[in-house]
Design a protein around this motif. Structure first.
Motif, mmCIF file in Angstrom:
data_model
loop_
_atom_site.group_PDB
_atom_site.id
_atom_site.type_symbol
_atom_site.label_atom_id
_atom_site.label_comp_id
_atom_site.label_asym_id
_atom_site.label_seq_id
_atom_site.Cartn_x
_atom_site.Cartn_y
_atom_site.Cartn_z
ATOM 1 N N SER A 109 -72.752 50.800 -35.560
ATOM 2 C CA SER A 109 -74.094 51.177 -35.995
ATOM 3 C C SER A 109 -74.292 50.726 -37.439
ATOM 4 C CB SER A 109 -74.288 52.696 -35.891
ATOM 5 O OG SER A 109 -73.352 53.361 -36.728
ATOM 6 N N HIS A 110 -75.542 50.750 -37.888
ATOM 7 C CA HIS A 110 -75.831 50.441 -39.289
ATOM 8 C C HIS A 110 -75.428 51.652 -40.121
ATOM 9 C CE1 HIS A 110 -78.222 46.737 -38.778
ATOM 10 N NE2 HIS A 110 -78.412 47.239 -37.576
ATOM 11 N N THR A 111 -74.530 51.445 -41.072
ATOM 12 C CA THR A 111 -74.055 52.544 -41.900
ATOM 13 C C THR A 111 -73.405 51.963 -43.149
ATOM 14 O OG1 THR A 111 -72.791 54.618 -41.877
ATOM 15 C CG2 THR A 111 -71.765 52.714 -40.790
ATOM 16 N N THR A 112 -72.852 52.818 -43.963
ATOM 17 C CA THR A 112 -72.056 52.402 -45.111
ATOM 18 C C THR A 112 -70.646 52.919 -44.899
ATOM 19 O OG1 THR A 112 -73.964 52.478 -46.573
ATOM 20 C CG2 THR A 112 -71.799 52.546 -47.615
ATOM 21 N N LEU A 113 -69.678 52.060 -45.098
ATOM 22 C CA LEU A 113 -68.270 52.420 -44.944
ATOM 23 C C LEU A 113 -67.564 52.303 -46.278
ATOM 24 C CD1 LEU A 113 -67.454 50.417 -41.696
ATOM 25 C CD2 LEU A 113 -67.981 52.852 -41.878
ATOM 26 N N ARG A 114 -66.344 52.795 -46.304
ATOM 27 C CA ARG A 114 -65.459 52.637 -47.452
ATOM 28 C C ARG A 114 -64.264 51.792 -47.029
ATOM 29 N NH1 ARG A 114 -67.051 54.914 -52.478
ATOM 30 N NH2 ARG A 114 -68.479 56.581 -52.004
ATOM 31 N N LEU A 115 -63.849 50.921 -47.924
ATOM 32 C CA LEU A 115 -62.649 50.108 -47.696
ATOM 33 C C LEU A 115 -61.495 50.721 -48.459
ATOM 34 C CD1 LEU A 115 -64.069 46.532 -48.277
ATOM 35 C CD2 LEU A 115 -63.769 47.701 -46.108
ATOM 36 N N ASP A 116 -60.307 50.596 -47.917
ATOM 37 C CA ASP A 116 -59.125 51.013 -48.659
ATOM 38 C C ASP A 116 -59.083 50.297 -49.996
ATOM 39 O OD1 ASP A 116 -58.179 52.679 -46.657
ATOM 40 O OD2 ASP A 116 -56.839 51.161 -45.805
ATOM 41 N N VAL A 117 -58.560 50.961 -50.991
ATOM 42 C CA VAL A 117 -58.377 50.346 -52.301
ATOM 43 C C VAL A 117 -57.208 49.371 -52.201
ATOM 44 C CG1 VAL A 117 -57.823 50.773 -54.720
ATOM 45 C CG2 VAL A 117 -59.287 52.374 -53.471
ATOM 46 N N VAL A 118 -57.422 48.151 -52.663
ATOM 47 C CA VAL A 118 -56.391 47.116 -52.598
ATOM 48 C C VAL A 118 -56.011 46.717 -54.020
ATOM 49 C CG1 VAL A 118 -55.860 44.768 -51.844
ATOM 50 C CG2 VAL A 118 -57.270 46.249 -50.404
ATOM 51 N N ASP A 119 -54.733 46.706 -54.297
ATOM 52 C CA ASP A 119 -54.225 46.244 -55.582
ATOM 53 C C ASP A 119 -53.832 44.773 -55.414
ATOM 54 O OD1 ASP A 119 -52.929 45.638 -57.928
ATOM 55 O OD2 ASP A 119 -51.555 47.353 -57.850
ATOM 56 N N TYR A 120 -54.711 43.879 -55.835
ATOM 57 C CA TYR A 120 -54.481 42.456 -55.630
ATOM 58 C C TYR A 120 -53.356 41.905 -56.511
ATOM 59 C CZ TYR A 120 -58.831 42.691 -53.052
ATOM 60 O OH TYR A 120 -59.801 43.019 -52.146
ATOM 61 N N ASP A 121 -52.885 42.684 -57.448
ATOM 62 C CA ASP A 121 -51.750 42.248 -58.264
ATOM 63 C C ASP A 121 -50.431 42.380 -57.516
ATOM 64 O OD1 ASP A 121 -53.083 41.436 -60.608
ATOM 65 O OD2 ASP A 121 -53.339 43.531 -61.201
ATOM 66 N N LYS A 122 -50.399 43.174 -56.455
ATOM 67 C CA LYS A 122 -49.174 43.343 -55.666
ATOM 68 C C LYS A 122 -49.053 42.214 -54.650
ATOM 69 C CE LYS A 122 -48.468 48.306 -55.644
ATOM 70 N NZ LYS A 122 -48.388 49.472 -54.756
ATOM 71 N N GLU A 123 -47.839 41.720 -54.476
ATOM 72 C CA GLU A 123 -47.601 40.710 -53.453
ATOM 73 C C GLU A 123 -47.687 41.351 -52.073
ATOM 74 O OE1 GLU A 123 -43.854 38.845 -54.263
ATOM 75 O OE2 GLU A 123 -44.699 37.612 -55.850
ATOM 76 N N SER A 124 -48.070 40.581 -51.092
ATOM 77 C CA SER A 124 -48.145 41.009 -49.691
ATOM 78 C C SER A 124 -49.149 42.131 -49.472
ATOM 79 C CB SER A 124 -46.770 41.455 -49.180
ATOM 80 O OG SER A 124 -45.865 40.397 -49.244
ATOM 81 N N ASN A 125 -50.117 42.278 -50.346
ATOM 82 C CA ASN A 125 -51.084 43.360 -50.217
ATOM 83 C C ASN A 125 -52.396 42.824 -49.658
ATOM 84 O OD1 ASN A 125 -51.857 45.969 -50.354
ATOM 85 N ND2 ASN A 125 -52.268 45.995 -52.532
ATOM 86 N N PHE A 126 -52.306 42.088 -48.551
ATOM 87 C CA PHE A 126 -53.473 41.425 -47.994
ATOM 88 C C PHE A 126 -53.523 41.627 -46.489
ATOM 89 C CE2 PHE A 126 -52.437 39.417 -51.914
ATOM 90 C CZ PHE A 126 -53.655 39.294 -52.527
#
Length: 158
Positions: A109-126
């Motif tokens: 449905s049309h809504t607003t979601l939240r994404l997990d916080v991602v620390d892009y400085d960490k390796e393998s965090n994708f």
């Protein structure tokens, strides 16, 4: 973490140097870790009527770019702001006029979601970023996939 631009077998790709899988493979071989699967999909597409495709969870756009010659156009959907900026650059650079990057998530449905916080400085965090109603993290618009799909789309990749 740094943003790097790599010349690959698919064109120029922008990504984070902390993504040890894509960065390592693209910088060392010019191809994605999943290149054998990309080849299988390209072979299947060559047997079908041409059209546009959806790359859902497009990340840095590797699949979109790798399959660009097999389709008429690409709709690349990516919800993460930082990753979307890199995707949009790579598509503009390599597929001008043949790609439509979309910053959103797909939901029922049309809504607003939240994404997990991602620390892009960490390796393998994708990859595998969870979307959900409520909670903490980046807010992102969510839209049913059927509302995003134009009539000329024949292929979807998730």
């Amino acid at each position: 973490m740094s943003v790097v631009t790599l010349d690959t077998n698919y064109g120029k790709v922008r990504l984070f140097d902390t993504d040890i899988w894509q960065h390592k493979w693209l910088s060392e071989s010019g191809a994605a870790i999943e290149d054998i699967y990309i080849g299988f999909v390209r072979d299947i597409l060559s047997e079908r009527r041409r059209g546009s495709m959806i790359d859902l969870g497009a990340s840095f756009g590797v699949w979109s770019l790798a399959l660009a010659d097999a389709v008429d156009g690409t709709y690349a959907i990516e919800p993460q702001f930082e990753v979307f900026q890199l995707l949009a650059w790579s598509l503009r650079e390599n597929m001008p006029g043949r790609s439509t990057p979309m910053k959103c998530a797909c939901w029922d449905s049309h809504t607003t979601l939240r994404l997990d916080v991602v620390d892009y400085d960490k390796e393998s965090n994708f990859g595998g970023v969870r979307t959900r109603p409520g909670g903490h993290g980046e807010r992102v618009a969510a839209v049913p996939l059927d509302d995003l799909v134009p009539d000329d789309v024949h292929y979807s990749f998730i």
